[in-house]
Design a protein around this motif. Structure first.
Motif, short mmCIF file in Angstrom:
data_model
loop_
_atom_site.label_atom_id
_atom_site.label_comp_id
_atom_site.label_asym_id
_atom_site.label_seq_id
_atom_site.Cartn_x
_atom_site.Cartn_y
_atom_site.Cartn_z
N ASP A 1 0.82 -1.22 0.00
CA ASP A 1 0.00 0.00 0.00
C ASP A 1 0.85 1.26 0.00
OD1 ASP A 1 -2.48 -1.19 -0.12
OD2 ASP A 1 -2.70 -1.31 2.06
N LYS A 2 2.03 1.21 0.61
CA LYS A 2 2.85 2.40 0.71
C LYS A 2 3.60 2.63 -0.61
CE LYS A 2 3.22 1.89 5.69
NZ LYS A 2 4.08 1.68 6.88
N PRO A 3 3.80 3.89 -0.99
CA PRO A 3 4.50 4.17 -2.25
C PRO A 3 5.93 3.63 -2.24
CG PRO A 3 3.42 6.14 -1.41
CD PRO A 3 3.36 5.12 -0.32
N ILE A 4 6.34 3.07 -3.37
CA ILE A 4 7.70 2.56 -3.54
C ILE A 4 8.36 3.29 -4.69
CG2 ILE A 4 9.13 0.52 -3.96
CD1 ILE A 4 6.86 -1.19 -2.87
N VAL A 5 9.47 3.96 -4.39
CA VAL A 5 10.23 4.70 -5.38
C VAL A 5 11.46 3.89 -5.75
CG1 VAL A 5 11.55 6.80 -5.84
CG2 VAL A 5 9.43 6.92 -4.49
N ALA A 6 11.63 3.58 -7.03
CA ALA A 6 12.82 2.88 -7.50
C ALA A 6 13.89 3.91 -7.85
CB ALA A 6 12.50 2.01 -8.71
N ALA A 7 15.05 3.79 -7.22
CA ALA A 7 16.21 4.63 -7.55
C ALA A 7 17.15 3.76 -8.36
CB ALA A 7 16.88 5.15 -6.28
N LEU A 8 17.06 3.88 -9.67
CA LEU A 8 17.74 2.96 -10.59
C LEU A 8 19.15 3.46 -10.85
CD1 LEU A 8 14.62 2.55 -12.88
CD2 LEU A 8 15.41 0.98 -11.10
N ASN A 9 20.08 2.93 -10.07
CA ASN A 9 21.45 3.41 -10.06
C ASN A 9 22.29 2.89 -11.22
OD1 ASN A 9 20.91 1.00 -8.37
ND2 ASN A 9 23.13 0.83 -8.40
N GLY A 10 21.78 1.90 -11.95
CA GLY A 10 22.53 1.31 -13.06
C GLY A 10 21.62 0.39 -13.84
N PRO A 11 22.20 -0.50 -14.65
CA PRO A 11 21.38 -1.36 -15.51
C PRO A 11 20.31 -2.13 -14.74
CG PRO A 11 23.69 -1.53 -16.12
CD PRO A 11 23.65 -0.72 -14.86
N ALA A 12 19.14 -2.18 -15.33
CA ALA A 12 18.03 -3.00 -14.83
C ALA A 12 17.64 -3.90 -16.00
CB ALA A 12 16.86 -2.13 -14.39
N ILE A 13 18.07 -5.14 -15.94
CA ILE A 13 17.98 -6.04 -17.08
C ILE A 13 17.15 -7.27 -16.70
CG2 ILE A 13 19.26 -7.40 -18.77
CD1 ILE A 13 19.71 -4.39 -19.04
N GLY A 14 16.33 -7.76 -17.63
CA GLY A 14 15.54 -8.96 -17.38
C GLY A 14 14.64 -8.78 -16.17
N ALA A 15 14.76 -9.69 -15.21
CA ALA A 15 13.95 -9.58 -14.00
C ALA A 15 14.28 -8.33 -13.19
CB ALA A 15 14.13 -10.83 -13.13
N GLY A 16 15.45 -7.73 -13.43
CA GLY A 16 15.77 -6.45 -12.79
C GLY A 16 14.88 -5.34 -13.31
N LEU A 17 14.61 -5.34 -14.61
CA LEU A 17 13.66 -4.38 -15.18
C LEU A 17 12.26 -4.64 -14.65
CD1 LEU A 17 12.75 -2.14 -17.11
CD2 LEU A 17 12.67 -3.85 -18.93
N ASP A 18 11.89 -5.92 -14.55
CA ASP A 18 10.56 -6.25 -14.03
C ASP A 18 10.40 -5.72 -12.61
OD1 ASP A 18 10.32 -7.58 -16.42
OD2 ASP A 18 10.64 -9.57 -15.57
N LEU A 19 11.44 -5.87 -11.80
CA LEU A 19 11.38 -5.37 -10.42
C LEU A 19 11.19 -3.86 -10.41
CD1 LEU A 19 11.64 -5.79 -7.38
CD2 LEU A 19 14.13 -5.70 -7.64
N ALA A 20 11.90 -3.16 -11.29
CA ALA A 20 11.73 -1.71 -11.38
C ALA A 20 10.28 -1.35 -11.73
CB ALA A 20 12.69 -1.13 -12.41
N CYS A 21 9.68 -2.12 -12.64
CA CYS A 21 8.31 -1.85 -13.06
C CYS A 21 7.29 -2.18 -11.99
CB CYS A 21 7.99 -2.63 -14.34
SG CYS A 21 8.85 -2.05 -15.81
N MET A 22 7.67 -2.99 -11.01
CA MET A 22 6.77 -3.28 -9.89
C MET A 22 6.69 -2.11 -8.92
SD MET A 22 7.97 -7.19 -9.07
CE MET A 22 8.32 -8.31 -10.42
N CYS A 23 7.66 -1.20 -9.00
CA CYS A 23 7.65 -0.01 -8.14
C CYS A 23 6.70 1.03 -8.73
CB CYS A 23 9.05 0.54 -8.00
SG CYS A 23 10.23 -0.62 -7.26
N ASP A 24 6.34 2.01 -7.92
CA ASP A 24 5.34 2.99 -8.34
C ASP A 24 5.94 4.13 -9.16
OD1 ASP A 24 3.24 1.66 -6.81
OD2 ASP A 24 4.33 2.39 -5.06
N LEU A 25 7.07 4.63 -8.72
CA LEU A 25 7.74 5.74 -9.39
C LEU A 25 9.20 5.35 -9.60
CD1 LEU A 25 6.26 8.71 -7.32
CD2 LEU A 25 5.47 7.85 -9.53
N ARG A 26 9.78 5.79 -10.72
CA ARG A 26 11.13 5.36 -11.07
C ARG A 26 12.00 6.56 -11.44
NH1 ARG A 26 7.48 1.71 -12.41
NH2 ARG A 26 6.79 2.92 -14.22
N LEU A 27 13.12 6.70 -10.73
CA LEU A 27 14.14 7.68 -11.06
C LEU A 27 15.37 6.92 -11.55
CD1 LEU A 27 13.95 10.09 -7.97
CD2 LEU A 27 12.55 10.08 -10.02
N ALA A 28 16.02 7.43 -12.58
CA ALA A 28 17.17 6.74 -13.15
C ALA A 28 18.40 7.61 -13.14
CB ALA A 28 16.87 6.29 -14.58
#
Length: 266
Positions: free
Chosen positions: A103-130
């Motif tokens: 329920d609580k907002p999750i912000v992804a701080a994408l510090n480097g490559p997000a590949i395969g399931a790493g990209l999927d994990l980023a997409c599971m978050c609510d907001l994404r900064l790269a």
């Protein structure tokens, strides 16, 4: 439970969750799966936490699955088709379900490559900064796989079906500027500005009435896969709850009195 391959730190109203397997570019391990689910549980159960930041240690956000262990059929990748199906459902898909129910907002701080399931994990978050220089790819078909953690669902939800399909079928890796154009990330910053920017965004969210914030997030996601009547009924139900909170009354009073609000989560 002691966390392994994941760090959990409290910064006031923010929980900072860090994937901590940098030597493997933060690829999943069994321990990381368990620890990441537990870290989200900790944040969700702590009333003092109002927002979560998810990031990676070292130069990568996450490389997703560990290809060496996959090739050797070790651990979570062991077994025939039926056993692997069970391992996915009982293993990595626990992360998908847990983040989808957060329920609580999750912000992804994408510090480097997000590949395969790493990209999927980023997409599971609510907001994404790269961080500038980060790359993104749904590269499963390139290694003869499918997005076993539900990535086809999460990527399409993030950027739309047609764009997601193109990325999945071509296994094309994109840079952060294209990710911004596609709406995959919400903002691109310099690497040394990533965590400060994520903290600033998380603090902005944490300063809002927490019940209304969580219900708004829930309404947005729960309305995606239902018809208008169901979405309107859900909105009316959540509004009935929100409008009877002390924070709603405080927000209106503060606005009318032209003073900063003091939210308690009640």
């Amino acid at each position: 439970m002691e966390l392994t391959d994941v760090r959990y730190e409290l910064e006031g109203a923010i929980a900072l969750v860090t994937l901590d397997r940098p030597a493997a570019r933060n690829a999943y391990s069994e321990a990381m799966v368990e620890s990441l689910v537990h870290a989200i549980d900790l944040a969700e159960r702590d009333d003092a936490v109002r927002c979560v930041i998810l990031t990676g240690a070292g130069p990568a956000f996450s490389a997703g699955g560990d290809l060496k262990r996959m090739l050797n059929k070790e651990g979570m990748f062991a077994g025939g088709a039926a056993e692997l199906r069970r391992r996915y459902i009982d293993g990595i898909q626990r992360i998908s379900r847990r983040l989808a129910l957060a329920d609580k907002p999750i912000v992804a701080a994408l510090n480097g490559p997000a590949i395969g399931a790493g990209l999927d994990l980023a997409c599971m978050c609510d907001l994404r900064l790269a961080a500038r220089g980060a790359q993104f790819g749904s590269t499963f078909v390139k290694v003869g796989l499918v997005p076993g953690d539900g990535g086809a669902y999460f990527l399409a939800r993030a950027i739309g079906f047609s764009r997601a399909l193109e990325l999945m079928l071509t296994a094309r890796v994109i840079d952060c500027d294209e990710a911004l154009r596609l709406g995959l990330v919400h903002r691109v910053v310099e690497p040394d500005e990533l965590l400060p920017a994520a903290r600033a965004l998380a603090s902005e969210l944490a300063a809002l009435p927490p019940v209304a914030l969580r219900l708004t997030k829930r309404a947005a996601y729960r309305s995606l896969d239902v018809g208008l009547d169901a979405a309107l009924e859900l909105a009316a139900t959540y509004q009935g709850v929100a409008q009877n909170t002390a924070d709603h009354r405080e927000a209106v009073a503060a606005m009318l009195e032209r003073r900063p609000p003091r939210f308690t989560g009640e």
